[in-house]
Design a protein around this motif. Structure first.
Motif, short mmCIF file in Angstrom:
data_model
loop_
_atom_site.label_atom_id
_atom_site.label_comp_id
_atom_site.label_asym_id
_atom_site.label_seq_id
_atom_site.Cartn_x
_atom_site.Cartn_y
_atom_site.Cartn_z
N ARG A 161 0.86 -1.19 0.00
CA ARG A 161 0.00 0.00 0.00
C ARG A 161 0.90 1.24 0.00
NH1 ARG A 161 -2.91 -0.90 4.41
NH2 ARG A 161 -1.71 0.51 5.75
N TYR A 162 0.72 2.06 -1.03
CA TYR A 162 1.53 3.26 -1.19
C TYR A 162 0.78 4.49 -0.70
CZ TYR A 162 4.65 0.49 -4.17
OH TYR A 162 5.52 -0.46 -4.65
N CYS A 163 1.55 5.52 -0.41
CA CYS A 163 1.00 6.85 -0.11
C CYS A 163 1.28 7.73 -1.31
CB CYS A 163 1.62 7.43 1.16
SG CYS A 163 0.91 9.03 1.65
N LYS A 164 0.25 8.22 -1.96
CA LYS A 164 0.39 8.99 -3.19
C LYS A 164 0.05 10.46 -2.95
CE LYS A 164 1.00 7.07 -6.68
NZ LYS A 164 0.15 6.25 -7.54
N CYS A 165 0.58 11.30 -3.83
CA CYS A 165 0.24 12.73 -3.82
C CYS A 165 0.38 13.24 -5.24
CB CYS A 165 1.14 13.51 -2.86
SG CYS A 165 2.90 13.48 -3.30
N TYR A 166 -0.07 14.47 -5.46
CA TYR A 166 0.05 15.06 -6.79
C TYR A 166 1.49 15.53 -7.03
CZ TYR A 166 -5.01 15.03 -7.29
OH TYR A 166 -6.33 14.64 -7.40
N THR A 187 0.57 12.02 -10.72
CA THR A 187 0.73 11.65 -9.33
C THR A 187 2.11 11.06 -9.10
OG1 THR A 187 -0.18 9.43 -9.65
CG2 THR A 187 -1.74 11.20 -9.12
N MET A 188 2.52 10.99 -7.85
CA MET A 188 3.83 10.48 -7.48
C MET A 188 3.75 9.89 -6.08
SD MET A 188 5.76 14.09 -6.64
CE MET A 188 7.05 13.35 -5.63
N LEU A 189 4.78 9.11 -5.70
CA LEU A 189 4.87 8.60 -4.35
C LEU A 189 5.29 9.72 -3.41
CD1 LEU A 189 6.67 5.16 -4.87
CD2 LEU A 189 4.23 5.59 -4.56
N ARG A 190 4.71 9.72 -2.23
CA ARG A 190 5.09 10.69 -1.22
C ARG A 190 6.50 10.38 -0.71
NH1 ARG A 190 2.00 11.60 4.57
NH2 ARG A 190 3.02 13.57 5.14
N ASP A 191 7.24 11.41 -0.33
CA ASP A 191 8.62 11.22 0.10
C ASP A 191 8.72 10.48 1.43
OD1 ASP A 191 9.56 12.53 -2.15
OD2 ASP A 191 9.58 14.49 -1.18
N GLN A 192 7.80 10.79 2.37
CA GLN A 192 7.89 10.19 3.70
C GLN A 192 7.66 8.68 3.65
OE1 GLN A 192 6.47 12.97 2.95
NE2 GLN A 192 7.13 14.55 4.39
N ASN A 193 8.31 7.96 4.56
CA ASN A 193 8.16 6.51 4.73
C ASN A 193 8.49 5.74 3.46
OD1 ASN A 193 7.29 6.79 7.43
ND2 ASN A 193 5.17 7.08 6.78
N GLY A 194 9.34 6.31 2.64
CA GLY A 194 9.72 5.63 1.41
C GLY A 194 8.57 5.45 0.43
N GLY A 195 7.55 6.26 0.56
CA GLY A 195 6.41 6.18 -0.34
C GLY A 195 5.36 5.16 0.06
N THR A 196 5.57 4.43 1.15
CA THR A 196 4.58 3.46 1.59
C THR A 196 3.60 4.10 2.57
OG1 THR A 196 5.99 2.69 3.42
CG2 THR A 196 6.19 1.56 1.29
N CYS A 197 2.41 3.52 2.65
CA CYS A 197 1.38 3.99 3.58
C CYS A 197 1.53 3.21 4.88
CB CYS A 197 -0.02 3.80 2.99
SG CYS A 197 -1.37 4.22 4.11
N ASN A 198 2.00 3.88 5.92
CA ASN A 198 2.22 3.25 7.22
C ASN A 198 1.55 4.11 8.28
OD1 ASN A 198 3.12 2.02 9.53
ND2 ASN A 198 5.26 1.89 8.89
N PRO A 199 0.28 3.86 8.59
CA PRO A 199 -0.47 4.74 9.49
C PRO A 199 0.19 4.93 10.85
CG PRO A 199 -1.97 3.24 8.38
CD PRO A 199 -0.59 2.78 8.05
#
Length: 469
Positions: A161-166, A187-199
């Motif tokens: 599961r990735y964390c995405k942003c514009y 869109t692109m991967l977010r910089d934080q957490n290596g682009g993964t979604c880690n709540p």
């Protein structure tokens, strides 16, 4: 309002065109709200805010428009409205491209429960797709002032599961003018957490800026609209209970949740139930509170669906029996059987009359063409059982047991463990029944985006069926 677009997660690849490269989508053209919004305690102290709120509610404006009007009149009030949980759904004209649809829905399915107001407490829905992920899309999302800032999105294999942003809008070589972007913002991967979604390691999630957000996508019988309607919810409990019902009905209906539920044109229903919901407070304690939770209902006689399955199985068995009794030499066609590297072909002269059904398999004459590694086709007489199995498989286009087990093996589940799970979950007859194998494969496919969840389900089922000491 602009039409929202919902992306289907399990759609087939589109034919390549300039505008048709994306996934299939269900356009939505109207929103039914799960509750209402009221003035905050601070906003209620301003007469101007009270006037704007009362005028907007009376005029059927959306709560977003009312809140925007209050914020413009009173800039010091950044969030003048707060959601309020109520037992009915809000249907407001400004939430629909055609405002008349709101009154049509309320007139058709609204109720007056003694307070003099006609409201929507329960209404029928028909879902337009068979994958519950398509009719109930959901994500973790952080909203900015006008758009999403961050949102979750699974990889194609459904495992990460990735964390995405514009992505930033590119500028021209002089850095003075934005380059026109074709096909919408990138869109692109977010910089934080290596682009993964880690709540657990996400600042936005821990500060309650990022939350679970989902919506039901459906049509309403009797309401004319080519666009689907949507009902938003942030309730984990509402969506989890809906998934349970979707999977149960899909199992009973051969993988289908779309359309009416039976020949009587019975739809699903969306309503609300008052339930006690547990949550963890800021001190880490589990507390319970009563809330009105969206409930998905299916008011049908489940035994009628089981009877329909029995009728389908009986029809298939009758078809097979008729084929056995009516097959003649003149109708026989070569059928190829593969066993290892040997290819055995049944000649057209092999009779399929009942008197031959007890004959054992003919021995295959294995010959080579001079190359020991390349055996050639050998003529053999297959048993009636093999011939019947091939014909049935071709006719039903059902997956084989090996295909189902291989699909589960992609999740890291050993073959013997999956067979043990399937035997206790579906019954030992799933291997022999085409519908049973099809349902088993459908279940595996539904967990493509949650393989760990399926592994946990298999482990839990096997533990539950272990003999107790």
């Amino acid at each position: 309002m602009k039409h929202a677009i919902v992306t289907l997660s399990e759609s087939q690849p589109a034919i390549a065109t300039l505008l048709g490269q994306g996934k299939s989508r269900i356009p939505t053209g109207g929103k039914i709200r799960a509750g209402i919004k009221v003035l905050t305690k601070r906003a209620a102290e301003h007469p101007v805010a009270q006037e704007i709120y009362a005028r907007g509610v009376a005029g059927g404006q959306s709560f977003d428009d009312i809140e925007r009007a209050i914020s413009q009149a009173l800039p010091e009030l950044k969030s003048p409205l707060v959601p309020k949980n109520v037992p009915w759904f809000s249907v407001r004209p400004n939430d629909f491209p055609n405002p008349e649809l709101a009154s049509q829905i309320v007139n058709a399915y609204g109720e007056d429960r003694g307070d003099g107001a006609r409201r929507l407490y329960r209404f029928p829905v028909v879902f337009p797709a068979d994958a519950w992920q398509a009719v109930m899309p959901h994500e973790l999302v952080t909203w900015g002032a006008n758009e999403r800032r961050f949102w979750s999105e699974y990889a194609a294999d459904g495992r990460v599961r990735y964390c995405k942003c514009y992505a930033p809008v590119p500028m021209d070589h002089q850095g003075k003018r934005a380059i026109r972007v074709f096909g919408g913002r990138k869109t692109m991967l977010r910089d934080q957490n290596g682009g993964t979604c880690n709540p657990e390691n996400c600042h936005e999630f821990q500060t309650r800026q990022c939350n679970l957000s989902g919506r039901f996508i459906f049509f309403i019988p009797g309401i004319p609209s080519i666009d689907a309607f949507e009902l938003h919810t942030n309730s984990f409990y509402a969506m989890s209970r809906a998934i349970e019902r979707f999977e149960t009905l899909a199992f009973l209906r051969g993988g289908r949740i779309s359309g009416f539920l039976d020949h009587r044109r019975t739809p699903f229903y969306l309503t609300k139930k008052l339930r006690e919901v547990a949550h963890i407070d800021d001190t880490g304690r589990a507390v319970r509170a009563a809330q009105w939770i969206i409930e998905l209902e299916a008011p049908i006689d489940v035994t009628s669906l089981l009877q329909a399955q029995d009728d389908d199985d009986a029809a298939a068995q009758a078809d097979e029996a008729a084929q056995r009794l009516e097959y003649r030499e003149d109708d026989a066609a070569p059928v190829t059987h593969r066993t290892g590297a040997i290819v055995a072909t049944a000649p057209a002269s092999w009779s399929m009359r009942p008197e031959n059904t007890g004959q054992h398999e003919a021995e295959a004459d294995t010959r080579t063409n001079g190359n020991d590694d390349q055996p050639i086709a050998a003529t053999a007489k297959p048993s009636f059982t093999d011939r019947q199995r091939d014909a049935t498989s071709l006719r039903n286009s059902a997956p084989s047991a090996a295909q189902v087990i291989a699909a589960a093996g992609e999740f890291g589940i050993a073959a013997e463990r999956y067979e043990a799970y399937a035997n206790c979950h579906w019954g030992p007859g799933w291997l022999l029944n085409a519908n049973g194998r099809r349902r088993a494969l459908d279940e595996v496919e539904r967990y493509r985006n949650d393989p760990d969840g399926f592994v946990d389900k298999v482990d839990a089922a096997l533990r539950a069926h272990q003999p107790r000491a």
